[in-house]
Design a protein around this motif. Structure first.
Motif, PDB file in Angstrom:
ATOM      1  N   TYR A  92       0.900  -1.195  -0.010  1.00  0.00           N
ATOM      2  CA  TYR A  92      -0.001  -0.050  -0.080  1.00  0.00           C
ATOM      3  C   TYR A  92       0.787   1.477   0.155  1.00  0.00           C
ATOM      4  O   TYR A  92       1.747   1.464   0.575  1.00  0.00           O
ATOM      5  CB  TYR A  92      -0.832   0.109   1.159  1.00  0.00           C
ATOM      6  CG  TYR A  92      -1.818  -1.000   1.291  1.00  0.00           C
ATOM      7  CD1 TYR A  92      -1.749  -1.977   1.992  1.00  0.00           C
ATOM      8  CD2 TYR A  92      -3.086  -0.743   0.608  1.00  0.00           C
ATOM      9  CE1 TYR A  92      -2.619  -3.131   1.928  1.00  0.00           C
ATOM     10  CE2 TYR A  92      -4.060  -1.979   0.795  1.00  0.00           C
ATOM     11  CZ  TYR A  92      -3.904  -2.950   1.521  1.00  0.00           C
ATOM     12  OH  TYR A  92      -4.754  -4.091   1.646  1.00  0.00           O
ATOM     13  N   CYS A  93       0.513   2.510  -0.619  1.00  0.00           N
ATOM     14  CA  CYS A  93       1.069   3.478  -0.623  1.00  0.00           C
ATOM     15  C   CYS A  93       0.221   4.171   0.233  1.00  0.00           C
ATOM     16  O   CYS A  93      -1.175   4.179   0.278  1.00  0.00           O
ATOM     17  CB  CYS A  93       0.977   4.186  -2.219  1.00  0.00           C
ATOM     18  SG  CYS A  93       1.495   5.740  -2.301  1.00  0.00           S
ATOM     19  N   ALA A  94       1.056   5.263   0.917  1.00  0.00           N
ATOM     20  CA  ALA A  94       0.357   6.073   2.009  1.00  0.00           C
ATOM     21  C   ALA A  94       0.803   7.517   1.828  1.00  0.00           C
ATOM     22  O   ALA A  94       2.023   7.642   1.757  1.00  0.00           O
ATOM     23  CB  ALA A  94       0.368   5.285   3.525  1.00  0.00           C
ATOM     24  N   ALA A  95       0.092   8.355   2.360  1.00  0.00           N
ATOM     25  CA  ALA A  95       0.385   9.962   2.380  1.00  0.00           C
ATOM     26  C   ALA A  95       0.533  10.422   3.850  1.00  0.00           C
ATOM     27  O   ALA A  95      -0.802  10.308   4.344  1.00  0.00           O
ATOM     28  CB  ALA A  95      -0.306  10.701   1.388  1.00  0.00           C
ATOM     29  N   ASP A  96       1.175  11.078   4.393  1.00  0.00           N
ATOM     30  CA  ASP A  96       1.226  11.640   5.440  1.00  0.00           C
ATOM     31  C   ASP A  96       1.286  13.393   5.021  1.00  0.00           C
ATOM     32  O   ASP A  96       2.430  13.766   4.765  1.00  0.00           O
ATOM     33  CB  ASP A  96       2.317  11.271   6.441  1.00  0.00           C
ATOM     34  CG  ASP A  96       2.403  12.296   7.546  1.00  0.00           C
ATOM     35  OD1 ASP A  96       3.742  12.069   8.189  1.00  0.00           O
ATOM     36  OD2 ASP A  96       1.793  12.954   8.085  1.00  0.00           O
ATOM     37  N   GLY A 116      -3.740   4.153  -0.574  1.00  0.00           N
ATOM     38  CA  GLY A 116      -4.115   3.601  -1.861  1.00  0.00           C
ATOM     39  C   GLY A 116      -4.810   2.369  -1.967  1.00  0.00           C
ATOM     40  O   GLY A 116      -5.098   1.646  -0.814  1.00  0.00           O
ATOM     41  N   GLN A 117      -5.313   1.782  -2.942  1.00  0.00           N
ATOM     42  CA  GLN A 117      -6.253   0.475  -2.998  1.00  0.00           C
ATOM     43  C   GLN A 117      -5.205  -0.689  -2.713  1.00  0.00           C
ATOM     44  O   GLN A 117      -5.756  -1.843  -2.540  1.00  0.00           O
ATOM     45  CB  GLN A 117      -6.719   0.405  -4.021  1.00  0.00           C
ATOM     46  CG  GLN A 117      -6.038  -0.239  -5.357  1.00  0.00           C
ATOM     47  CD  GLN A 117      -5.000   1.000  -6.075  1.00  0.00           C
ATOM     48  OE1 GLN A 117      -5.225   2.133  -5.496  1.00  0.00           O
ATOM     49  NE2 GLN A 117      -4.442   0.465  -6.931  1.00  0.00           N
ATOM     50  N   GLY A 118      -3.797  -0.626  -2.976  1.00  0.00           N
ATOM     51  CA  GLY A 118      -3.253  -1.830  -2.657  1.00  0.00           C
ATOM     52  C   GLY A 118      -2.816  -2.498  -4.132  1.00  0.00           C
ATOM     53  O   GLY A 118      -3.744  -2.468  -4.892  1.00  0.00           O
TER      54      GLY A 118
END
Length: 125
Positions: A92-96, A116-118
């Motif tokens: 998974y992509c993630a944003a902070d 993201g959806q993975g």
């Protein structure tokens, strides 16, 4: 809101390489970090790597030397080399966008507001 879309997963043999990409869009601004997490079947979602908006990078210990995270503004990649069956997971992509310092090294899932959806990565022995 930040929208994230991953791509590049697939099935490979142990020892092979694979590259994942994440594209960010929406109300991104410039000061946000991007990260990769992964979740194997029956396991918790775990931190893999992080890239800040200034280019600082952080890695989980088990993948150091095999995975490389890179970032070009709103696009991030994860180059994975020497893949092992234990790397099999949904990535998974993630944003902070809440970190104040680019040196922040956030590794908990609750520190990332956008996901993201993975994309599935399967490594066969």
């Amino acid at each position: 809101q930040i929208q994230l879309v991953e791509s590049g997963g697939g099935s490979v043999q142990a020892g092979d390489s694979l590259s994942l990409s994440c594209a960010a869009s929406g109300r991104t601004g410039n000061r946000y970090a991007l990260a990769w997490f992964r979740q194997a079947v029956g396991k918790e979602r775990k931190f893999v790597a992080r890239a800040s908006w200034t280019g600082r990078t952080y890695y989980e210990d088990s993948i150091k030397g095999r995975f490389t995270i890179s970032r070009d503004r709103h696009r991030m990649t994860l180059q994975m080399n020497s893949l092992e069956p234990e790397d099999t997971a949904v990535y998974y992509c993630a944003a902070d966008d809440r970190s104040i310092l680019s040196a922040d090294n956030r590794r908990r899932t609750d520190e990332y507001a956008y996901w993201g959806q993975g994309t599935q990565v399967t490594v066969s022995s």
